[in-house]
Scaffold this motif. Structure first.
Motif, PDB file in Angstrom:
ATOM      1  N   LEU A 150     -34.020  63.659  -8.797  1.00 14.62           N
ATOM      2  CA  LEU A 150     -34.556  64.164  -7.356  1.00 14.62           C
ATOM      3  C   LEU A 150     -36.111  63.530  -7.542  1.00 14.62           C
ATOM      4  O   LEU A 150     -36.615  63.054  -6.467  1.00 14.62           O
ATOM      5  CB  LEU A 150     -34.722  65.486  -7.551  1.00 14.62           C
ATOM      6  CG  LEU A 150     -33.370  66.381  -6.837  1.00 14.62           C
ATOM      7  CD1 LEU A 150     -33.543  67.780  -7.471  1.00 14.62           C
ATOM      8  CD2 LEU A 150     -33.297  66.145  -5.470  1.00 14.62           C
ATOM      9  N   PHE A 192     -35.731  61.917  -1.440  1.00 13.27           N
ATOM     10  CA  PHE A 192     -35.829  63.459  -1.564  1.00 13.27           C
ATOM     11  C   PHE A 192     -37.276  63.726  -1.713  1.00 13.27           C
ATOM     12  O   PHE A 192     -38.207  63.037  -2.085  1.00 13.27           O
ATOM     13  CB  PHE A 192     -35.073  63.996  -2.837  1.00 13.27           C
ATOM     14  CG  PHE A 192     -33.765  63.421  -2.889  1.00 13.27           C
ATOM     15  CD1 PHE A 192     -32.971  63.686  -1.910  1.00 13.27           C
ATOM     16  CD2 PHE A 192     -33.274  62.639  -4.019  1.00 13.27           C
ATOM     17  CE1 PHE A 192     -31.526  63.236  -2.248  1.00 13.27           C
ATOM     18  CE2 PHE A 192     -32.092  61.935  -4.245  1.00 13.27           C
ATOM     19  CZ  PHE A 192     -31.165  62.483  -3.249  1.00 13.27           C
ATOM     20  N   LEU A 209     -40.032  66.561  -2.737  1.00 16.50           N
ATOM     21  CA  LEU A 209     -40.546  67.995  -3.318  1.00 16.50           C
ATOM     22  C   LEU A 209     -41.693  68.774  -2.249  1.00 16.50           C
ATOM     23  O   LEU A 209     -42.452  68.299  -1.833  1.00 16.50           O
ATOM     24  CB  LEU A 209     -41.457  67.849  -4.467  1.00 16.50           C
ATOM     25  CG  LEU A 209     -41.832  69.095  -5.381  1.00 16.50           C
ATOM     26  CD1 LEU A 209     -40.716  69.685  -5.836  1.00 16.50           C
ATOM     27  CD2 LEU A 209     -42.741  68.556  -6.251  1.00 16.50           C
ATOM     28  N   TYR A 256     -36.487  70.835  -3.242  1.00 20.67           N
ATOM     29  CA  TYR A 256     -36.371  69.430  -2.566  1.00 20.67           C
ATOM     30  C   TYR A 256     -35.792  69.360  -1.317  1.00 20.67           C
ATOM     31  O   TYR A 256     -34.901  70.475  -0.922  1.00 20.67           O
ATOM     32  CB  TYR A 256     -35.655  68.616  -3.525  1.00 20.67           C
ATOM     33  CG  TYR A 256     -36.497  68.169  -4.767  1.00 20.67           C
ATOM     34  CD1 TYR A 256     -37.208  67.146  -4.896  1.00 20.67           C
ATOM     35  CD2 TYR A 256     -36.458  68.957  -5.780  1.00 20.67           C
ATOM     36  CE1 TYR A 256     -38.023  66.823  -6.041  1.00 20.67           C
ATOM     37  CE2 TYR A 256     -37.324  68.763  -7.005  1.00 20.67           C
ATOM     38  CZ  TYR A 256     -38.023  67.786  -6.924  1.00 20.67           C
ATOM     39  OH  TYR A 256     -38.601  67.384  -8.146  1.00 20.67           O
ATOM     40  N   LYS A 285     -44.877  64.694   2.023  1.00 14.29           N
ATOM     41  CA  LYS A 285     -44.794  64.409   0.773  1.00 14.29           C
ATOM     42  C   LYS A 285     -46.210  64.465   0.494  1.00 14.29           C
ATOM     43  O   LYS A 285     -47.142  64.915   1.098  1.00 14.29           O
ATOM     44  CB  LYS A 285     -44.331  62.873   0.469  1.00 14.29           C
ATOM     45  CG  LYS A 285     -43.082  62.493   0.823  1.00 14.29           C
ATOM     46  CD  LYS A 285     -42.840  61.062   0.699  1.00 14.29           C
ATOM     47  CE  LYS A 285     -41.620  60.665   1.145  1.00 14.29           C
ATOM     48  NZ  LYS A 285     -41.108  59.195   0.845  1.00 14.29           N
TER      49      LYS A 285
END
Length: 215
Positions: free
Chosen positions: A132, A138, A140, A146, A155
């Motif tokens: 991840l 992906f 966070l 996620y 991001k």
């Protein structure tokens, strides 16, 4: 009719009334082209709607002859598409997030992979977390949570997200409005946003509970 094995077809036996080997191969190729043109997987029912066959089972039988097609659950796509033929952990994560349609904690992703129809499901939570972090698909968006990059979540740090909100607004905003906009793209606690607003040098309080970007 027997369809001999080649790079494109699995060895198969067709009912003679549906035609000879050439005709069956042509029908299989049409299904492959239909899926390719659609650019994303289709269910057998959707394929049946697009093609002229007596029954969806007939479409499924033909699709299973092609070495260029794969299926996962009820959807069929090209073998190179990770959504139907996930080859590695990253692809499996992508499928799980796509199927759920919402952000998940990495431990939930691990559980979902273990409960899935995938081959080789014995992956550790740590391995999933590592993938991840490494894969740009992906994002966070909260503590261990996620999302898919394509969903439009932002991001970077919470401060980066606040900066983006203020930059887009082009005017000072009340802290409640900042919180509301940040939470659209990040799953973080409200207190985390407020703490960033109050403590980071890139933000300036210009009126009561109202902030802008510092010049």
């Amino acid at each position: 009719s027997v369809i001999n094995e080649t790079d494109n077809y699995h060895i198969s036996v067709g009912i003679a009334e549906y035609g000879d080997e050439k005709k069956i191969r042509s029908a299989v190729d049409t299904i492959v082209k239909t899926i390719k043109a659609n650019k994303e997987p289709l269910t057998i029912e959707q394929l049946h709607d697009k093609l002229n066959y007596e029954h969806p089972k007939h479409v499924e039988a033909l699709a299973s002859v092609s070495k260029h097609l794969a299926h996962l659950k009820d959807v069929w796509g090209l073998t190179k598409w990770p959504t139907v033929n996930p080859k590695n952990i990253r692809d499996k994560i992508f499928v799980i997030l796509s199927e759920n349609g919402k952000p998940l904690h990495f431990s939930e992703i691990a559980e979902a992979i273990k409960d899935s129809d995938f081959n080789r499901k014995d992956v550790t939570t740590q391995a999933i977390h590592n993938e991840l972090i490494k894969d740009k698909r992906f994002v966070l968006i909260g503590r261990g949570i996620y999302a898919l990059d394509s969903w439009g979540y932002s991001k970077g740090t919470v401060a980066d997200t606040i900066s983006g909100v203020l930059k887009d607004a082009r005017e000072p905003l009340h802290r409640d409005e900042i919180v509301r906009r940040v939470l659209k793209s990040r799953q973080v606690k409200e207190t985390t946003i407020l703490l960033n607003l109050q403590s980071k040098p890139q933000f300036k309080r210009v009126a009561k509970a109202t902030y802008s970007l510092a010049e």
